[in-house]
Motif scaffolding. Structure first.
Motif, mmCIF file in Angstrom:
data_model
loop_
_atom_site.group_PDB
_atom_site.id
_atom_site.type_symbol
_atom_site.label_atom_id
_atom_site.label_comp_id
_atom_site.label_asym_id
_atom_site.label_seq_id
_atom_site.Cartn_x
_atom_site.Cartn_y
_atom_site.Cartn_z
ATOM 1 N N LYS A 1 1.003 -1.062 -0.033
ATOM 2 C CA LYS A 1 0.101 0.119 -0.056
ATOM 3 C C LYS A 1 0.963 1.328 0.020
ATOM 4 C CE LYS A 1 -2.936 0.166 3.490
ATOM 5 N NZ LYS A 1 -3.819 0.223 4.389
ATOM 6 N N GLY A 2 2.230 1.116 0.617
ATOM 7 C CA GLY A 2 2.918 2.267 0.614
ATOM 8 C C GLY A 2 3.847 2.442 -0.342
ATOM 9 N N LEU A 3 3.759 1.442 -1.286
ATOM 10 C CA LEU A 3 4.872 1.379 -2.551
ATOM 11 C C LEU A 3 4.143 1.790 -3.718
ATOM 12 C CD1 LEU A 3 6.984 -1.505 -1.718
ATOM 13 C CD2 LEU A 3 7.481 0.816 -1.168
ATOM 14 N N SER A 4 4.760 2.398 -4.896
ATOM 15 C CA SER A 4 4.074 2.620 -6.268
ATOM 16 C C SER A 4 4.708 1.748 -7.144
ATOM 17 C CB SER A 4 4.217 4.203 -6.652
ATOM 18 O OG SER A 4 5.937 4.114 -6.484
ATOM 19 N N LEU A 5 4.623 0.404 -6.813
ATOM 20 C CA LEU A 5 4.678 -0.622 -7.756
ATOM 21 C C LEU A 5 3.570 -1.221 -8.183
ATOM 22 C CD1 LEU A 5 7.389 -2.553 -5.314
ATOM 23 C CD2 LEU A 5 7.920 -0.932 -7.275
ATOM 24 N N LYS A 6 3.879 -1.877 -9.629
ATOM 25 C CA LYS A 6 2.904 -2.275 -10.186
ATOM 26 C C LYS A 6 2.205 -3.569 -9.610
ATOM 27 C CE LYS A 6 1.358 -3.706 -15.026
ATOM 28 N NZ LYS A 6 1.735 -3.692 -16.557
ATOM 29 N N PHE A 7 3.219 -4.493 -9.092
ATOM 30 C CA PHE A 7 2.964 -5.682 -8.484
ATOM 31 C C PHE A 7 3.657 -5.651 -7.047
ATOM 32 C CE2 PHE A 7 2.523 -6.813 -13.043
ATOM 33 C CZ PHE A 7 1.134 -7.167 -13.232
ATOM 34 N N ALA A 8 2.946 -6.192 -6.139
ATOM 35 C CA ALA A 8 3.516 -6.315 -4.655
ATOM 36 C C ALA A 8 4.506 -7.446 -4.655
ATOM 37 C CB ALA A 8 2.378 -6.395 -3.550
ATOM 38 N N PRO A 9 5.606 -7.630 -4.440
ATOM 39 C CA PRO A 9 6.283 -8.846 -4.342
ATOM 40 C C PRO A 9 6.029 -9.581 -3.174
ATOM 41 C CG PRO A 9 7.758 -6.888 -3.636
ATOM 42 C CD PRO A 9 6.531 -6.418 -4.131
ATOM 43 N N GLU A 10 6.040 -11.018 -3.197
ATOM 44 C CA GLU A 10 5.906 -11.736 -2.307
ATOM 45 C C GLU A 10 7.245 -11.718 -1.316
ATOM 46 O OE1 GLU A 10 6.523 -16.621 -1.297
ATOM 47 O OE2 GLU A 10 6.137 -16.045 -3.126
ATOM 48 N N ILE A 11 6.770 -11.552 0.060
ATOM 49 C CA ILE A 11 8.103 -11.262 0.978
ATOM 50 C C ILE A 11 8.321 -12.373 1.746
ATOM 51 C CG2 ILE A 11 8.755 -9.675 2.939
ATOM 52 C CD1 ILE A 11 6.867 -7.637 2.194
ATOM 53 N N ARG A 12 9.677 -12.813 1.650
ATOM 54 C CA ARG A 12 9.962 -14.016 2.432
ATOM 55 C C ARG A 12 10.995 -13.667 3.473
ATOM 56 N NH1 ARG A 12 11.367 -17.926 -2.589
ATOM 57 N NH2 ARG A 12 8.824 -18.200 -3.469
ATOM 58 N N PHE A 13 10.795 -14.143 4.645
ATOM 59 C CA PHE A 13 11.777 -13.651 5.647
ATOM 60 C C PHE A 13 12.945 -14.633 6.107
ATOM 61 C CE2 PHE A 13 7.782 -11.848 6.235
ATOM 62 C CZ PHE A 13 8.042 -10.291 6.302
ATOM 63 N N GLU A 14 14.098 -14.076 6.241
ATOM 64 C CA GLU A 14 15.298 -14.999 6.857
ATOM 65 C C GLU A 14 15.979 -14.265 7.938
ATOM 66 O OE1 GLU A 14 15.870 -18.189 5.641
ATOM 67 O OE2 GLU A 14 14.493 -18.143 4.095
ATOM 68 N N ILE A 15 16.809 -15.106 8.623
ATOM 69 C CA ILE A 15 17.796 -14.374 9.863
ATOM 70 C C ILE A 15 18.777 -13.620 8.853
ATOM 71 C CG2 ILE A 15 18.903 -14.796 11.741
ATOM 72 C CD1 ILE A 15 16.022 -14.779 12.425
ATOM 73 N N ASP A 16 19.356 -12.364 9.404
ATOM 74 C CA ASP A 16 20.172 -11.762 8.948
ATOM 75 C C ASP A 16 21.460 -12.351 9.760
ATOM 76 O OD1 ASP A 16 22.243 -10.039 8.029
ATOM 77 O OD2 ASP A 16 21.078 -8.451 8.139
ATOM 78 N N GLU A 17 22.353 -12.990 9.245
ATOM 79 C CA GLU A 17 23.667 -13.547 9.841
ATOM 80 C C GLU A 17 24.948 -12.581 9.650
ATOM 81 O OE1 GLU A 17 24.034 -17.662 8.763
ATOM 82 O OE2 GLU A 17 21.884 -18.140 9.890
#
Length: 132
Positions: free
Chosen positions: A92-108
Motif C-alpha cells: 500500500k505504501g509503494l508505487s509498484l505495479k505488483f507487490a512482491p511476495e516477501i520472504r523472511f530469513e535471519i540476517d547473519e
C-alpha cells in the motif's frame, strides 16, 4: 511457455537494488509503527538489515534480526505467520505495479562480523598481520 530469465551472476540490476531498498524502508516503517495487528509481533523490535529481490521482482527476501539478536525463531515465526498482511500493508505504501511476495530469513551478517573480529583478535593471526 517462456523460459525464466536468470541473472548472469554479475550481481543485481539497478532496478532490483532500487525496489529492494524501497521494500526494506517500507517494511522497517511498518514493523516500527506496529501496523500489523499481531500482539506477538507488536512486542518485538525487529531490524530489517537487507532486502534482496529476485530478477523478476516477484519475490523479496528480507533479512531480519530481532533487537539484541535473541528470540530469532519466534520473530521468524511471527513474521511468516503474518506475511500476507505484511505484504498488503507494505504494498500500500509503494508505487509498484505488483507487490512482491516477501520472504523472511535471519540476517547473519552480525554473526559473521563477530567471527571475523574474533579471528583478527587471535594472537597467531595478529602476529602474521604485524609481520607484514
Amino acid at each position: 511457455m517462456a523460459k525464466p530469465r536468470y541473472n548472469d551472476g554479475s550481481g543485481p540490476t539497478q532496478r532490483q537494488l532500487r525496489v529492494a531498498e524501497l521494500v526494506r524502508r517500507r517494511l522497517s516503517d511498518v514493523l516500527n509503527q506496529g501496523d500489523i495487528h499481531d500482539p506477538d509481533l507488536g512486542r518485538m523490535s525487529i531490524t530489517v538489515g537487507e532486502v534482496r529481490c529476485s530478477t523478476d521482482l516477484k519475490v523479496a527476501t528480507a533479512y531480519i534480526l530481532p533487537l539484541g539478536g535473541g528470540d530469532r525463531e519466534a520473530a521468524l515465526l511471527a513474521l511468516r505467520k503474518n506475511r500476507s498482511e505484511i505484504r498488503r500493508v507494505v504494498a500500500k505504501g509503494l508505487s509498484l505495479k505488483f507487490a512482491p511476495e516477501i520472504r523472511f530469513e535471519i540476517d547473519e551478517t552480525f554473526d559473521r562480523l563477530d567471527d571475523t573480529r574474533r579471528i583478527f583478535a587471535d594472537d597467531n593471526v595478529r602476529r602474521d598481520l604485524d609481520s607484514d
